[in-house]
Design a protein around this motif. Sequence first.
Motif, PDB file in Angstrom:
ATOM      1  N   GLY A  97       0.823  -1.212   0.000  1.00 16.00           N
ATOM      2  CA  GLY A  97       0.000   0.000   0.000  1.00 16.00           C
ATOM      3  C   GLY A  97       0.852   1.256   0.000  1.00 16.00           C
ATOM      4  N   ALA A  98       0.387   2.267  -0.737  1.00 17.39           N
ATOM      5  CA  ALA A  98       1.117   3.542  -0.786  1.00 17.39           C
ATOM      6  C   ALA A  98       0.176   4.713  -0.572  1.00 17.39           C
ATOM      7  CB  ALA A  98       1.874   3.680  -2.101  1.00 17.39           C
ATOM      8  N   PRO A 149      -0.901   7.394   2.794  1.00 23.44           N
ATOM      9  CA  PRO A 149      -0.009   8.070   3.753  1.00 23.44           C
ATOM     10  C   PRO A 149       0.695   7.111   4.707  1.00 23.44           C
ATOM     11  CG  PRO A 149      -2.303   8.806   4.000  1.00 23.44           C
ATOM     12  CD  PRO A 149      -2.245   7.954   2.782  1.00 23.44           C
ATOM     13  N   ALA A 150       0.029   6.018   5.112  1.00 18.62           N
ATOM     14  CA  ALA A 150       0.669   5.067   6.035  1.00 18.62           C
ATOM     15  C   ALA A 150       1.826   4.355   5.339  1.00 18.62           C
ATOM     16  CB  ALA A 150      -0.357   4.057   6.546  1.00 18.62           C
ATOM     17  N   THR A 178       1.839  -1.742  -4.479  1.00 14.98           N
ATOM     18  CA  THR A 178       0.576  -1.024  -4.296  1.00 14.98           C
ATOM     19  C   THR A 178      -0.188  -0.972  -5.604  1.00 14.98           C
ATOM     20  OG1 THR A 178      -0.403   1.019  -3.446  1.00 14.98           O
ATOM     21  CG2 THR A 178       1.574   1.265  -4.813  1.00 14.98           C
ATOM     22  N   ASP A 179      -1.516  -0.905  -5.508  1.00 18.05           N
ATOM     23  CA  ASP A 179      -2.249  -0.795  -6.771  1.00 18.05           C
ATOM     24  C   ASP A 179      -2.523   0.655  -7.150  1.00 18.05           C
ATOM     25  OD1 ASP A 179      -4.243  -0.427  -4.931  1.00 18.05           O
ATOM     26  OD2 ASP A 179      -5.478  -2.108  -5.591  1.00 18.05           O
ATOM     27  N   SER A 180      -2.186   1.600  -6.265  1.00 14.08           N
ATOM     28  CA  SER A 180      -2.231   3.014  -6.652  1.00 14.08           C
ATOM     29  C   SER A 180      -1.342   3.779  -5.687  1.00 14.08           C
ATOM     30  CB  SER A 180      -3.656   3.567  -6.558  1.00 14.08           C
ATOM     31  OG  SER A 180      -3.970   3.862  -5.207  1.00 14.08           O
ATOM     32  N   GLN A 220      -6.560   7.026  -0.474  1.00 11.00           N
ATOM     33  CA  GLN A 220      -7.764   7.866  -0.388  1.00 11.00           C
ATOM     34  C   GLN A 220      -7.458   9.349  -0.552  1.00 11.00           C
ATOM     35  OE1 GLN A 220     -10.249   6.742   3.167  1.00 11.00           O
ATOM     36  NE2 GLN A 220      -8.696   5.161   3.303  1.00 11.00           N
ATOM     37  N   ASN A 238      -6.150  19.834   7.553  1.00 10.89           N
ATOM     38  CA  ASN A 238      -5.739  19.491   8.917  1.00 10.89           C
ATOM     39  C   ASN A 238      -4.420  18.739   8.976  1.00 10.89           C
ATOM     40  OD1 ASN A 238      -6.678  17.172   7.764  1.00 10.89           O
ATOM     41  ND2 ASN A 238      -8.285  16.759   9.254  1.00 10.89           N
ATOM     42  N   VAL A 288      -2.012  -6.863  -4.471  1.00  7.90           N
ATOM     43  CA  VAL A 288      -1.600  -8.029  -3.688  1.00  7.90           C
ATOM     44  C   VAL A 288      -2.801  -8.950  -3.496  1.00  7.90           C
ATOM     45  CG1 VAL A 288      -0.763  -8.799  -1.435  1.00  7.90           C
ATOM     46  CG2 VAL A 288       0.262  -6.798  -2.533  1.00  7.90           C
ATOM     47  N   SER A 346      -2.754  -1.225   3.637  1.00  2.00           N
ATOM     48  CA  SER A 346      -3.631  -1.279   2.464  1.00  2.00           C
ATOM     49  C   SER A 346      -4.930  -0.496   2.629  1.00  2.00           C
ATOM     50  CB  SER A 346      -3.929  -2.743   2.111  1.00  2.00           C
ATOM     51  OG  SER A 346      -4.300  -3.456   3.265  1.00  2.00           O
ATOM     52  N   GLY A 347      -5.086   0.215   3.740  1.00  2.00           N
ATOM     53  CA  GLY A 347      -6.197   1.162   3.866  1.00  2.00           C
ATOM     54  C   GLY A 347      -7.576   0.527   3.818  1.00  2.00           C
ATOM     55  N   ASP A 399      -5.524   3.040   8.105  1.00  2.00           N
ATOM     56  CA  ASP A 399      -6.964   2.748   8.135  1.00  2.00           C
ATOM     57  C   ASP A 399      -7.295   1.259   8.152  1.00  2.00           C
ATOM     58  OD1 ASP A 399      -7.386   5.452   8.010  1.00  2.00           O
ATOM     59  OD2 ASP A 399      -8.797   5.361   6.334  1.00  2.00           O
ATOM     60  N   LYS A 405      -9.337   7.492  11.774  1.00  2.00           N
ATOM     61  CA  LYS A 405      -8.985   7.296  10.363  1.00  2.00           C
ATOM     62  C   LYS A 405      -8.680   8.657   9.758  1.00  2.00           C
ATOM     63  CE  LYS A 405     -10.382   3.000  11.006  1.00  2.00           C
ATOM     64  NZ  LYS A 405      -9.447   2.033  11.584  1.00  2.00           N
ATOM     65  N   GLN A 406      -7.444   9.084   9.893  1.00  3.34           N
ATOM     66  CA  GLN A 406      -7.022  10.397   9.424  1.00  3.34           C
ATOM     67  C   GLN A 406      -5.640  10.298   8.789  1.00  3.34           C
ATOM     68  OE1 GLN A 406      -8.709  13.907  10.059  1.00  3.34           O
ATOM     69  NE2 GLN A 406     -10.028  12.234   9.454  1.00  3.34           N
ATOM     70  N   ILE A 407      -5.323  11.261   7.929  1.00  2.00           N
ATOM     71  CA  ILE A 407      -4.046  11.224   7.210  1.00  2.00           C
ATOM     72  C   ILE A 407      -2.872  11.298   8.182  1.00  2.00           C
ATOM     73  CG2 ILE A 407      -2.605  12.409   5.503  1.00  2.00           C
ATOM     74  CD1 ILE A 407      -5.307  13.536   4.342  1.00  2.00           C
TER      75      ILE A 407
HETATM   76  C1  LIG Z   1     -13.236  11.711   0.594  1.00  2.00           C
HETATM   77  C2  LIG Z   1     -12.279  11.619   1.750  1.00  2.00           C
HETATM   78  C3  LIG Z   1     -11.832  12.777   2.351  1.00  2.00           C
HETATM   79  C4  LIG Z   1     -10.934  12.715   3.422  1.00  2.00           C
HETATM   80  N1  LIG Z   1     -10.493  13.877   3.980  1.00  2.00           N
HETATM   81  C5  LIG Z   1      -9.566  13.832   4.965  1.00  2.00           C
HETATM   82  C6  LIG Z   1      -9.021  15.038   5.513  1.00  2.00           C
HETATM   83  O1  LIG Z   1      -9.368  16.150   5.102  1.00  2.00           O
HETATM   84  N2  LIG Z   1      -8.099  14.918   6.506  1.00  2.00           N
HETATM   85  C7  LIG Z   1      -7.683  13.715   6.996  1.00  2.00           C
HETATM   86  O2  LIG Z   1      -6.828  13.687   7.879  1.00  2.00           O
HETATM   87  N3  LIG Z   1      -8.187  12.564   6.497  1.00  2.00           N
HETATM   88  C8  LIG Z   1      -9.111  12.585   5.497  1.00  2.00           C
HETATM   89  N4  LIG Z   1      -9.614  11.419   4.984  1.00  2.00           N
HETATM   90  C9  LIG Z   1      -9.148  10.126   5.545  1.00  2.00           C
HETATM   91  C10 LIG Z   1      -7.752   9.764   5.019  1.00  2.00           C
HETATM   92  O3  LIG Z   1      -7.710   9.909   3.616  1.00  2.00           O
HETATM   93  C11 LIG Z   1      -7.404   8.324   5.414  1.00  2.00           C
HETATM   94  O4  LIG Z   1      -7.486   8.191   6.812  1.00  2.00           O
HETATM   95  C12 LIG Z   1      -5.987   7.971   4.972  1.00  2.00           C
HETATM   96  O5  LIG Z   1      -5.844   8.096   3.578  1.00  2.00           O
HETATM   97  C13 LIG Z   1      -5.632   6.543   5.375  1.00  2.00           C
HETATM   98  O6  LIG Z   1      -4.363   6.266   4.887  1.00  2.00           O
HETATM   99  P1  LIG Z   1      -3.868   4.761   4.641  1.00  2.00           P
HETATM  100  O7  LIG Z   1      -2.501   4.876   4.079  1.00  2.00           O
HETATM  101  O8  LIG Z   1      -4.068   3.974   5.863  1.00  2.00           O
HETATM  102  O9  LIG Z   1      -4.875   4.125   3.574  1.00  2.00           O
HETATM  103  P2  LIG Z   1      -5.301   4.555   2.109  1.00  2.00           P
HETATM  104  O10 LIG Z   1      -5.203   6.004   1.915  1.00  2.00           O
HETATM  105  O11 LIG Z   1      -6.609   3.885   1.901  1.00  2.00           O
HETATM  106  O12 LIG Z   1      -4.198   3.862   1.164  1.00  2.00           O
HETATM  107  C14 LIG Z   1      -4.160   2.465   0.995  1.00  2.00           C
HETATM  108  C15 LIG Z   1      -3.196   2.090  -0.119  1.00  2.00           C
HETATM  109  O13 LIG Z   1      -3.165   0.671  -0.246  1.00  2.00           O
HETATM  110  C16 LIG Z   1      -3.354   0.288  -1.603  1.00  2.00           C
HETATM  111  N5  LIG Z   1      -3.991  -1.041  -1.619  1.00  2.00           N
HETATM  112  C17 LIG Z   1      -5.194  -1.414  -1.114  1.00  2.00           C
HETATM  113  N6  LIG Z   1      -5.406  -2.733  -1.293  1.00  2.00           N
HETATM  114  C18 LIG Z   1      -4.301  -3.200  -1.933  1.00  2.00           C
HETATM  115  C19 LIG Z   1      -3.904  -4.480  -2.415  1.00  2.00           C
HETATM  116  N7  LIG Z   1      -4.669  -5.569  -2.268  1.00  2.00           N
HETATM  117  N8  LIG Z   1      -2.721  -4.589  -3.041  1.00  2.00           N
HETATM  118  C20 LIG Z   1      -1.910  -3.514  -3.210  1.00  2.00           C
HETATM  119  N9  LIG Z   1      -2.224  -2.279  -2.761  1.00  2.00           N
HETATM  120  C21 LIG Z   1      -3.401  -2.128  -2.136  1.00  2.00           C
HETATM  121  C22 LIG Z   1      -4.203   1.413  -2.190  1.00  2.00           C
HETATM  122  O14 LIG Z   1      -4.063   1.472  -3.591  1.00  2.00           O
HETATM  123  C23 LIG Z   1      -3.578   2.619  -1.493  1.00  2.00           C
HETATM  124  O15 LIG Z   1      -2.413   3.021  -2.165  1.00  2.00           O
HETATM  125  C24 LIG Z   1     -10.494  11.451   3.909  1.00  2.00           C
HETATM  126  C25 LIG Z   1     -10.951  10.276   3.295  1.00  2.00           C
HETATM  127  C26 LIG Z   1     -11.827  10.351   2.222  1.00  2.00           C
HETATM  128  C27 LIG Z   1     -12.290   9.088   1.557  1.00  2.00           C
END
Ligand SMILES: Cc1cc2nc3c(=O)[nH]c(=O)nc-3n(C[C@H](O)[C@H](O)[C@H](O)COP(=O)(O)OP(=O)(O)OC[C@H]3O[C@@H](n4cnc5c(N)ncnc54)[C@H](O)[C@@H]3O)c2cc1C
Length: 303
Positions: free
Chosen positions: A10-11, A13-14, A33-35, A39, A48, A80, A109-110, A272, A279-281
């Motif tokens: 996953g790519a 923020p985490a 990662t697939d993107s 989010q 924020n 994956v 992977s969010g 996430d 669940k925040q960036i």
């Molecule tokens: C519309 C919206 C607005 C938001 N606004 C805010 C905001 O203003 N402030 C804030 O703090 N938070 C905000 N959030 C929440 C924030 O975006 C998430 O908490 C944060 O992105 C979580 O990060 P993450 O890296 O855990 O997961 P994600 O951002 O979900 O990233 C997961 C990564 O894993 C990859 N992945 C998933 N499954 C697979 C797989 N099987 N194989 C390979 N790769 C995979 C995805 O492609 C992606 O790259 C918002 C969310 C949304 C949906």
Amino acid sequence: MSLLDLIVIGAGPAGMTAAIYAKRKGLSLLVITDSVGGQVSSTGRVENYPGLGGVTGPQLVSAMKKQLEGLSVDIKLGRVSKLEKIGDNFRVTTAGGNAYDARAVIIASGSHWRELGVPGEKEYKNRGVSYCATCDGPLFAGMDVAVVGGGNSAAEAVLDIINMVSKVYLVVRSTLKADKVMVDRIMASDKVTVLTGYTVERIHGNDFVEHLDIISKDGERKTLNVGGVFVEIGLSPNVNFARGLVQLNDRGEIAVDGYCRTSVPGVFAAGDVTSVPQKQIVVAAGEGAKAAMSAYAYLSIQK
Ligand SMILES: Cc1cc2nc3c(=O)[nH]c(=O)nc-3n(C[C@H](O)[C@H](O)[C@H](O)COP(=O)(O)OP(=O)(O)OC[C@H]3O[C@@H](n4cnc5c(N)ncnc54)[C@H](O)[C@@H]3O)c2cc1C
């Protein structure tokens, strides 16, 4: 490919933060990662994230990606499909059939938007059915729309679009559980009709959504004439590839401790996809950093 120290899945923020920390620790590393961006790529404005004041989601992703490129982090695009333990190591297999081995793994992977699972939902996805009011709200300017859900996501969606659309029906299955400050603003608006105790039966229309059928607990049916339906019923963690390996909680999230350790030594998780409730960036980024430091400590002991 030879045995790596660490694979980050996953790519968002985490995952990106985990990769930055792991690379700077000198670990041999691959991000699969697939993107890139997760989010955040589909977030309008991020107000924020400390130090940045206000940026668009894509701007924040681009800055993070640039930092990874500056560190020469190896990123493979792929979905994956399986994570398994092979002896003391781990094998990550992609849907394309490629397999990569590492001594430790960070799952980042969010999550993805939960679906209603009603007739018409799939057919009208991107033709009136949206899962992101922040992203798609402007497309519905001047129209009557429905928002489905009763939590903070739904309330935020209503407040996001309220100034653009003509009318909002908020369809709530049980009660409105969003934060009071948002509920007060929604109730004070003459543009919003709150329909509590209703579930969605069907979405229909022609080229685009035109109607939403809802039904109450007592069987009373209504048809709402709307051009858009925002489904805001929460997020579902992306854990299918790790099911059966790591322990999940009752919400299907990967259970982690304060060090981002999962139930399997050598497998860490961040963001996430985990049991961490916020669940925040900035939280996901912080958890990604913690996971990388924990993985580094684990690998140092194994050597
Ligand atoms: C519309 C919206 C607005 C938001 N606004 C805010 C905001 O203003 N402030 C804030 O703090 N938070 C905000 N959030 C929440 C924030 O975006 C998430 O908490 C944060 O992105 C979580 O990060 P993450 O890296 O855990 O997961 P994600 O951002 O979900 O990233 C997961 C990564 O894993 C990859 N992945 C998933 N499954 C697979 C797989 N099987 N194989 C390979 N790769 C995979 C995805 O492609 C992606 O790259 C918002 C969310 C949304 C949906």
